[in-house]
Design a protein around this motif. Structure first.
Motif, mmCIF file in Angstrom:
data_model
loop_
_atom_site.group_PDB
_atom_site.id
_atom_site.type_symbol
_atom_site.label_atom_id
_atom_site.label_comp_id
_atom_site.label_asym_id
_atom_site.label_seq_id
_atom_site.Cartn_x
_atom_site.Cartn_y
_atom_site.Cartn_z
ATOM 1 N N ASN A 36 0.986 -1.209 -0.105
ATOM 2 C CA ASN A 36 0.020 -0.161 -0.103
ATOM 3 C C ASN A 36 0.894 1.284 0.025
ATOM 4 O O ASN A 36 0.507 2.307 -0.589
ATOM 5 C CB ASN A 36 -1.145 0.087 1.190
ATOM 6 N N THR A 38 3.576 1.789 -1.684
ATOM 7 C CA THR A 38 3.850 1.936 -3.065
ATOM 8 C C THR A 38 2.661 2.478 -3.790
ATOM 9 O O THR A 38 3.100 2.891 -5.096
ATOM 10 C CB THR A 38 4.290 0.682 -3.853
ATOM 11 N N THR A 39 1.701 2.722 -3.556
ATOM 12 C CA THR A 39 0.440 3.179 -4.006
ATOM 13 C C THR A 39 0.230 4.712 -3.453
ATOM 14 O O THR A 39 -0.875 5.382 -4.006
ATOM 15 C CB THR A 39 -0.619 2.153 -3.947
ATOM 16 N N ARG A 113 2.101 -6.568 -7.968
ATOM 17 C CA ARG A 113 0.669 -6.259 -8.723
ATOM 18 C C ARG A 113 -0.443 -7.436 -8.410
ATOM 19 O O ARG A 113 -1.222 -7.301 -8.046
ATOM 20 C CB ARG A 113 0.714 -6.136 -10.192
#
Length: 207
Positions: A36, A38-39, A113
């Motif tokens: 999360n 990384t988003t 992913r």
């Protein structure tokens, strides 16, 4: 070992550590926190820096491939064998470091992913299960309420039947009363007639 090589080596160790953490049976919350992060928007500047670093690593990989090709093709032309082997060693080291770094970065991105989609599906399934449980609870409540209402309706029906019996009893009593009233009036008429006749007879006798 140059600064560039140390940087690539640090990136490689970091990638191996993160990928090992994602592959390990670590708690799900830790993995989700890493993915999360990384988003998030705060990660975008870091992501741009990583793109620049990986572009540099890619150039380093291409340069290593070209150097190895050149060294292997010109091997007999070198006068210093030790220098040639030393150059080949450094070039191969850069080749393997940059190659593995790029390879693990691709694996980490694809696997990340997959995990993100997996966690999203699990959250969606958990949400659907929660809604299903709530729906089942609501249906059970409605069924219980319906059962209670049916019991109330049955009780009311029983009360109505009892009241109907009471009303029927009163109707019978009223009917009997009306019959008795008619009989009483009929007997009263007869009594009056007999009284009148007796009065006349008595009057005749007295005359």
């Amino acid at each position: 070992m140059g600064i560039t090589t140390k940087l690539v080596q640090s990136i490689l160790y970091t990638e191996i550590s993160l990928l090992s953490l994602l592959l390990s049976p670590a708690p799900k919350n830790i993995k989700k926190s890493i993915l999360n992060f990384t988003t998030l928007k705060i990660f975008k500047p870091i992501l741009h820096i990583l793109y620049v670093i990986y572009a540099m690593i890619f150039l380093m990989f291409i340069d290593s491939v070209l150097k190895l090709t050149n060294l292997n093709s010109n091997l007999p032309n070198f006068k210093s064998i030790s220098f040639n082997h030393n150059e080949i060693y450094h070039t191969e080291r850069n080749f393997y470091l940059s190659g593995f770094s790029l390879y693990i970065a691709i694996i980490f991105k694809i696997f990340g992913r997959i995990l993100i989609n997996l966690y999203k599906e699990q959250d969606a399934i958990h949400f659907l299960k929660k809604q299903l449980n709530n729906g089942q609870s609501f249906v059970s409540t409605v069924i219980n309420e319906s059962g209670d209402k049916e019991n109330e309706i049955n009780d009311l029906k029983q009360e109505i039947k009892k009241l109907n019996k009471v009303v029927e009893g009163y109707l019978v009593v009223i009917k009997q009363y009306e019959n008795n009233k008619d009989e009483y009036l009929r007997l009263l008429d007869k009594y009056n007639q007999l009284s009148e006749r007796m009065r006349r007879e008595t009057k005749k006798i007295s005359e």
